[in-house]
Structures are given as structure tokens and as C-alpha cells.
Design a protein around this motif. Structure first.
Motif, PDB file in Angstrom:
ATOM      1  N   THR A  89       0.725  -1.081   0.071  1.00 24.11           N
ATOM      2  CA  THR A  89      -0.062  -0.058   0.050  1.00 24.11           C
ATOM      3  C   THR A  89       0.882   1.333   0.056  1.00 24.11           C
ATOM      4  N   THR A 145       2.636  13.522   0.990  1.00 26.41           N
ATOM      5  CA  THR A 145       2.089  12.111   1.110  1.00 26.41           C
ATOM      6  C   THR A 145       3.074  10.945   0.901  1.00 26.41           C
ATOM      7  N   GLN A 190       4.936  10.722   4.092  1.00 26.05           N
ATOM      8  CA  GLN A 190       4.026  10.051   5.043  1.00 26.05           C
ATOM      9  C   GLN A 190       3.940   8.376   4.703  1.00 26.05           C
ATOM     10  N   SER A 191       3.945   8.087   3.506  1.00 28.46           N
ATOM     11  CA  SER A 191       4.019   6.846   3.101  1.00 28.46           C
ATOM     12  C   SER A 191       5.496   6.037   3.282  1.00 28.46           C
ATOM     13  N   ARG A 198       5.909   5.565   7.018  1.00 29.58           N
ATOM     14  CA  ARG A 198       5.137   4.270   7.072  1.00 29.58           C
ATOM     15  C   ARG A 198       6.070   2.925   6.740  1.00 29.58           C
ATOM     16  N   ASP A 214      -9.610  -4.650  14.444  1.00 28.26           N
ATOM     17  CA  ASP A 214     -10.623  -4.246  13.562  1.00 28.26           C
ATOM     18  C   ASP A 214     -10.065  -2.809  13.046  1.00 28.26           C
ATOM     19  N   ARG A 215      -9.904  -3.040  11.727  1.00 28.11           N
ATOM     20  CA  ARG A 215      -9.124  -1.735  11.161  1.00 28.11           C
ATOM     21  C   ARG A 215      -9.916  -0.596  11.343  1.00 28.11           C
ATOM     22  N   VAL A 216     -11.330  -0.724  11.520  1.00 30.40           N
ATOM     23  CA  VAL A 216     -11.966   0.736  11.542  1.00 30.40           C
ATOM     24  C   VAL A 216     -11.518   1.549  12.656  1.00 30.40           C
ATOM     25  N   GLU A 271      -6.814   7.026  10.887  1.00 23.08           N
ATOM     26  CA  GLU A 271      -6.152   6.681   9.554  1.00 23.08           C
ATOM     27  C   GLU A 271      -4.859   7.327   9.197  1.00 23.08           C
ATOM     28  N   THR A 323      -1.992   4.797  10.935  1.00 24.07           N
ATOM     29  CA  THR A 323      -2.346   3.397  10.909  1.00 24.07           C
ATOM     30  C   THR A 323      -0.909   2.509  11.649  1.00 24.07           C
TER      31      THR A 323
END
Lengths: 217, 476
Positions: free
Chosen positions: B265, B293, B296-297, B300, B425-427, B431, B434
């Protein structure tokens, strides 16, 4: 053409929206499976880009539940690239499967092909009167001369061209050309139609009063 | 001068010896054992038979000598002495079996003798005893056996005979023993071959199966039917080992797949964002957003790679823990201070209750434990709540307890909590931040490396408590 992107990863969701909008699509987004499924059941999307690992309802279930009532073309865009996942995805009812990381041109090409095939158009070029329409390059040529259209004008024309011979209502055009946050005034459609007639010729798009528009076969 | 070639031949000989198969070793040792037994048995049997034969012959001759002595006493002229016919049957009738005698007086003068006297038949140098268990002198010369007794007038009487008849019998006995011995040897050898095959065959079958087992085919198992018990046990032990190996291999494969999946991802984001942004001219603001962006990735991915590195070090057993004197409460205090901004963002109060808890361990790794546990409580907990963090010492151990009033962990998820890439649970995650899905696995590995334990108590809707216990004196 209107597309729904169901992706839980915020960065990727924003990015996909940007990529598709820049390519002239109207784009709706959903951050989880439940929201995505609700939207997919309400709006007549031309295609759905679906992630598999989703909160609330996962991608497999979204697809399965959607297929009970809708035939909307679905492209799965997932990090799961095992053969078993791809086979299962296509078997459940996906129309295409693309694994992450993906290349932007491939995603766009696959979506174009998906939309074209759904409209019963296998070839990537079509001829209307003296106009040559290239669905890949998104160009319209008349006597080897390229006619320049804006992205939205082209999308409007492409929708009518892919459904030629069939009267397309104004509501249908709205649903397919504008995303849910678009607050374009309804008479804007008339403006786009008049631009198209000016550029392509007055007789290409016919008006059926009280019904909508049609490009005759 | 020939030493190199000598050395060479010695090595080949040694290798040759080492190349002996189990089967031939078993056969050789069994056959050897049977041969030794048969040979020993046969030889002692033969020796006993010979001994008994001589004793018998001696007794017979002694009897004949007594008769002669009586005869000698009853007549004046010894020249007419004849060995009694009574003994002819016992001694054998053939001419080769004929007995002979000789009589000497005290001065050594021969008084009488039979006609054919062999040359060795002379008087004894020692005086034959007249009492005791053996009142005679026995002398054997070739196949002849002589017995000499004293006469009443201090002379000597010799009686002897060739043992031809007995030697024939002994020859027969020896031949029979040899035949029986050979039969035993053959039977024993055959049995040894059968036994060796019985032992070697399942082993051979097992090694054939084992050869097919590779890292790509760990599902093959050794057959343990119709084999001796020890070999069955060996097969079971190897199969159990293979089961363990397979499950750890499967875990590794799944872990690698999960890791690459998690990396896909952020890689997608960087790749597509860069490609998309570069596809045409953009405003500086758009470039800035795109770079943010990507950054940030990339961060991660870095987090993920860092965590994976620690885990793989833990797996290979080289976490390289430092053993330094430190205090769990000060480690916790520092870690919590760094997490304050994250808590503020969610309006969560971090309530600490820290008492000195000295221990020997790796402060950096323990700080990671605190950070991961508290971060989980902040990210998965409800907004506008409090997270309690306690550190204290008991006589043998230092304790860290992190408690939140979040949504709790469903019972079904609790056993998998420390599995890599397991997400409840990912929810519920935020965001922007993560988790990598590796946080609790790391905590478990680090705590285990310190010889400690971690306990979870969680009720859905009420909250979660995580308690880490690390022994203060000893750890791995």
C-alpha cells in the motif's frame, strides 16, 4: 463517466480520486465497506474500484452483496496478489483484478476497457457520421483534423456515443457525469450540449423533447 | 620413501572401513558370534571326549595289569604271562590293537615281556605309587598308552596298547562335530542376514522418504508401520520434528507474505503519487502536497521495516539485548512524555503512577514496550478518556501496567493479539497513524527476551489492561 472508489487508506483514496478526476471521470469515494456498498447500491456507477481489506464489511462481502442486485462493473484493486485471491475475486463477480502496487496508465486503461465492454463496444474506435472517435486517446477527428474538447465535454459525448441509438435522459446524464458533491446547475448540461454541437456539428446530437438526448445509430 | 603412497592407501582403507553398511556389519558380527560359539563348543566337547577316552583306556589297562599281577604272584616263572582273553574284546581284536606287557624286577632287569614290544616301552624312571587315587604311572606315546604299576617285589609291570580303535571313534566324533558346527554356522549366518535385512530395510525406506523432504515439500512423512519398536520411535520423533519444522516454515511464509502485503500500500501511494504528479505541470502547492503524501508513506515503510528488522533479529535469537542497570519507572516516564502530543490530539489524559522499579535490561527496548502499549491505548481507545500507566516493583519483579477505558478487545480476538500483522478491527485505528500490525508482537518478543511475561485483561465495552512483569534478578 462516474466511478466509485472504495479504499480505506486515506492517502491512496485521495490519490485515486485525483488520478481519476484528472482523467475526466466524476469520482465518489468511500472509506469503508458499508459506506461503499450503500453508495454502490444507490448510484448507477459506470465502474467501481474496490479494495479487499476494508473495515466494517470487507471487499469480498461488498462484491457479493452488490452482485445480488447490480451489474456495475467492478475492478478489484488489492494488495493481495495470490492466484487464489485473484481467482476468487473474479469468480465472486469482479470484472477485473489489479494488484498493488499498480501503474497509473494500466489502471486507467483497464477502467476504460471495462466501461467500453459494459456498453457493448469491444473496439476502441468508433465512427459517428464523419467523426472518428478514439476511445483510448480520447480524441475526435474529422477529416484528419483533431477537434479539441474539454474533459467534461468529451465525457458527455462519449457517454452518448457509447449508448448511441438509445435516448439518454437528463437525469441519467447527471448521474453519470457529476459526482455526489457536484453542485452544477441543471442548465449547465444544456450549455455543454450546445458547445458540443458547435464543435462537432449541429446534427450529431439530437434532442428528444421531454425525454432527453440521442446520437442516432 | 614410499610413505606418501602408504598414507594414501591407509586413508582408502579407513574410508572403506567406514563405508561398511549397517547390514554387513550386523551380518559379520552375528556370523562371527555364531562361529565363536560353535567353535568353542566343539573344541571343548572334543577335549572332554578325548579326556574321557584316555581315562577309560587307563582304567581298562589298570584292570588288565591287576590280573597280570595276580597271575605273576601265583607262578614262579614270569615268562609264561599272557594278557587275559577277557580284555581282548575290550582292547579290540585286530592285530593293530594288540596289547603288550613287560615285567622288570627291582634291579631293572626285564623278567618277561610280550613278543612285539614297541621300542618306547621301557621301565618308568619314577617308582609307581601303590596308594592314592591313581596307583600307577600313565604314559602316552603317539597312539600308544602305557600303564606301569609296581610289583610286590619292587619291580615294575608295564602294560600298554595302541589306542587305534579309540582314535577312530574320536575321528568320527570330530567329523560329526564339524558337520553340526557348519550347519549351525550356516543357519546362524542365514538368521543374521534375515535380522540385518529386517533392521536395515525400514531404515533404508526411511532415508528414501527423508531424501524427498525438502524445504518446498515438508508435508512428506516417514512410514512407521511394521518396523521394530526403536525404529518406529525414531520415525515418530522425526515426524514430530518435521511437524514443528513445517508449522514454523508455514508461519515464516505467511509472515513474509503479510510483510510484503503491508508494504504494497505505501509503495502504491509513493509510486502512483509521483507518477500522477509528474504527468503534467502542477502548482507549487500541489507539488508540496504530493511530497507530503510520499513522505508519509515513506515513514510508514520505515516504521514497518524497522519493526520487521527487530522481529527477524528476535527470530534468529540475536536481539542483542543490553544488560544494564536501569529503572522501569524512569523509562516509562520518558516514553510517556514523548507520547503526550499524540494523546493531546485525541484529548486523552495520560495518568501516571510511577514508583522506582530497578531491573537489569535494555532501556531502549523496554521503552519501545511502553511506547507501543501506550500508543495502542491512545489510538484504539475512545477520545476524551484517560489512560492509566503504572510502574512499580515487587520483591522479584518489576511491573508495568497500562489501562484504558477503550472499546476493549473481543474475546475471539484475544488469543491472536500477539500474532504478527493481526488486527482486531481496522476501523478503530486512526487513519493518519495506522499501526504496522506488529506492535504487540514486538512487545511480546522484547518482554520474552527479558524473561518476563505479559498479561491481557479486556472486556468489550469496558476497556483493556495490559500488565508486563519482568523479573529483576535473572533473565535470559
Amino acid at each position: 463517466m462516474r466511478i466509485l472508489v472504495i479504499e480505506d487508506q486515506a492517502d491512496l483514496r485521495r490519490l485515486l480520486q485525483g488520478i481519476l478526476e484528472e482523467d475526466g471521470y466524476a469520482v465518489d469515494v468511500a472509506a469503508d465497506g458499508a459506506d461503499g456498498l450503500a453508495k454502490a447500491q444507490v448510484w448507477p456507477y459506470d465502474a467501481i474500484v474496490l479494495d479487499l481489506m476494508l473495515p466494517k464489511i470487507d471487499g469480498w462481502d461488498v462484491l457479493e452483496q452488490l452482485r445480488e442486485t447490480h451489474k456495475t462493473p467492478v475492478l478489484i484493486l488489492s494488495a493481495r496478489d495470490a492466484l487464489a485471491d485473484r481467482v476468487l475475486g473474479l469468480d465472486i463477480g469482479a470484472d477485473d483484478y489489479l494488484s498493488k502496487p499498480f501503474e497509473r496508465p494500466e489502471l486507467l486503461a483497464r477502467l476504460r476497457a471495462l466501461i467500453r465492454r459494459t456498453a457493448g463496444q469491444a473496439k476502441s474506435t468508433l465512427t459517428i457520421k464523419n467523426l472518428q472517435v478514439d476511445l483510448i486517446g480520447r480524441t475526435i477527428t474529422r477529416d484528419d483534423e483533431i477537434i479539441t474538447l474539454t474533459a467534461r465535454e468529451y465525457m458527455l459525448f462519449e457517454y452518448l456515443a457509447l449508448h448511441r441509438g438509445k435516448v439518454v435522459t437528463r437525469t441519467e446524464l447527471y448521474d453519470h457525469l457529476f459526482d455526489e458533491n457536484d453542485e452544477t446547475l441543471s442548465n449547465l448540461l444544456d450549455v455543454y450540449i450546445s458547445y458540443l454541437r458547435k464543435k462537432l456539428g449541429a446534427d450529431v446530437i439530437e434532442t428528444r423533447r421531454g425525454l432527453g438526448y440521442v446520437i442516432p445509430e | 620413501m614410499s610413505s606418501p603412497s602408504d598414507a594414501g592407501s591407509t586413508t582408502t582403507a579407513a574410508q572403506h572401513q567406514r563405508d561398511w553398511s549397517l547390514q554387513s556389519l550386523l551380518i559379520a558380527s552375528h556370523a562371527g558370534l555364531v562361529a565363536i560359539v560353535v567353535l568353542g563348543f566343539g573344541i571343548s566337547l572334543l577335549a572332554m571326549t578325548i579326556h574321557a577316552t584316555y581315562r577309560q583306556a587307563e582304567a581298562d589297562l589298570l584292570g588288565a595289569a591287576q590280573v597280570l599281577l595276580q597271575d605273576l604272584g601265583s607262578r614262579n616263572d614270569p615268562s609264561g604271562l599272557v594278557i587275559s582273553e577277557l580284555y581282548a574284546h575290550r582292547f579290540g581284536k585286530a592285530s593293530r590293537d594288540h596289547a603288550y606287557y613287560a615285567v622288570w624286577d627291582a634291579s631293572g632287569q626285564m623278567l618277561a615281556s610280550s613278543k612285539a614290544l614297541p621300542p618306547h616301552a621301557v621301565r618308568s624312571a619314577t617308582v609307581p605309587p601303590t596308594h592314592g587315587p591313581r596307583p600307577f604311572v600313565a604314559r602316552s606315546q603317539g597312539i600308544y598308552l602305557d600303564v606301569i604299576v609296581a610289583t610286590p617285589d619292587d619291580g615294575q609291570l608295564l602294560i600298554g596298547r595302541p589306542l587305534a580303535k579309540e582314535f577312530d571313534g574320536l575321528g568320527w566324533t570330530a567329523a560329526r562335530l564339524l558337520t553340526v558346527g557348519l550347519i549351525c554356522l550356516v543357519l546362524g549366518g542365514w538368521g543374521a542376514i534375515w535380522l540385518a535385512r529386517r533392521i536395515a530395510k525400514p531404515i533404508e525406506r526411511m532415508s528414501n522418504t527423508a531424501e524427498r523432504i525438502t524445504s518446498r515439500n515438508l508435508s512428506e512423512r516417514l512410514e512407521a508401520r511394521q518396523t521394530p519398536r526403536e525404529i518406529t520411535r525414531l520415525a515418530i520423533v522425526i515426524n514430530t520434528m518435521l511437524d514443528g519444522l513445517k508449522s514454523s516454515f508455514d508461519r515464516q511464509v505467511r509472515f513474509t507474505a503479510d510483510a510484503s502485503h503491508e508494504l504494497r500500500t505505501p509503495v502504491s501511494v509513493v509510486l502512483s503519487q509521483a507518477d500522477f504528479t509528474l504527468s503534467r505541470e502542477r502548482t507549487p502547492e500541489q507539488y508540496r502536497e504530493a511530497l507530503e503524501t510520499c513522505l508519509q508513506s515513506a515513514r510508514r515503510m520505515k516504521r514497518l521495516v524497522d519493526d520487521l528488522l527487530v522481529l527477524s533479529r528476535a527470530d534468529s535469537g540475536c536481539l542483542n539485548l543490553r544488560h544494564e542497570s536501569t529503572d522501569l519507572s524512569s523509562i516509562t516516564e520518558q516514553a510517556v512524555r514523548l507520547l503526550q502530543p499524540l494523546a493531546d490530539r485525541r484529548n486523552i489524559r495520560l495518568q501516571t503512577d510511577l514508583h522506582s522499579a530497578p531491573l537489569i535490561g535494555d532501556a531502549d527496548r523496554l521503552s519501545q514496550v511502553v511506547t507501543n502499549l501506550v500508543t495502542n491505548s491512545i489510538q484504539y481507545g475512545d477520545m476524551n478518556t484517560t489512560v492509566w500507566i503504572e510502574a512499580f516493583a515487587k520483591p522479584d519483579a518489576a511491573f508495568l501496567v497500562v489501562r484504558d477505558t477503550g472499546p476493549g478487545i473481543p474475546l475471539a480476538d484475544q488469543p491472536h493479539l500477539f500474532e504478527r500483522f493481526y488486527r482486531v478491527d481496522r476501523v478503530r485505528t486512526q487513519e493518519e497513524e495506522t499501526g504496522t500490525g506488529l506492535g504487540l508482537s514486538l512487545v511480546a518478543e522484547i518482554v520474552a527476551a527479558h524473561g518476563g511475561t505479559i498479561q491481557v485483561a479486556s472486556t468489550e465495552g469496558t476497556g483493556t489492561t495490559m500488565a508486563v512483569q519482568i523479573p529483576t534478578n535473572s533473565h535470559a
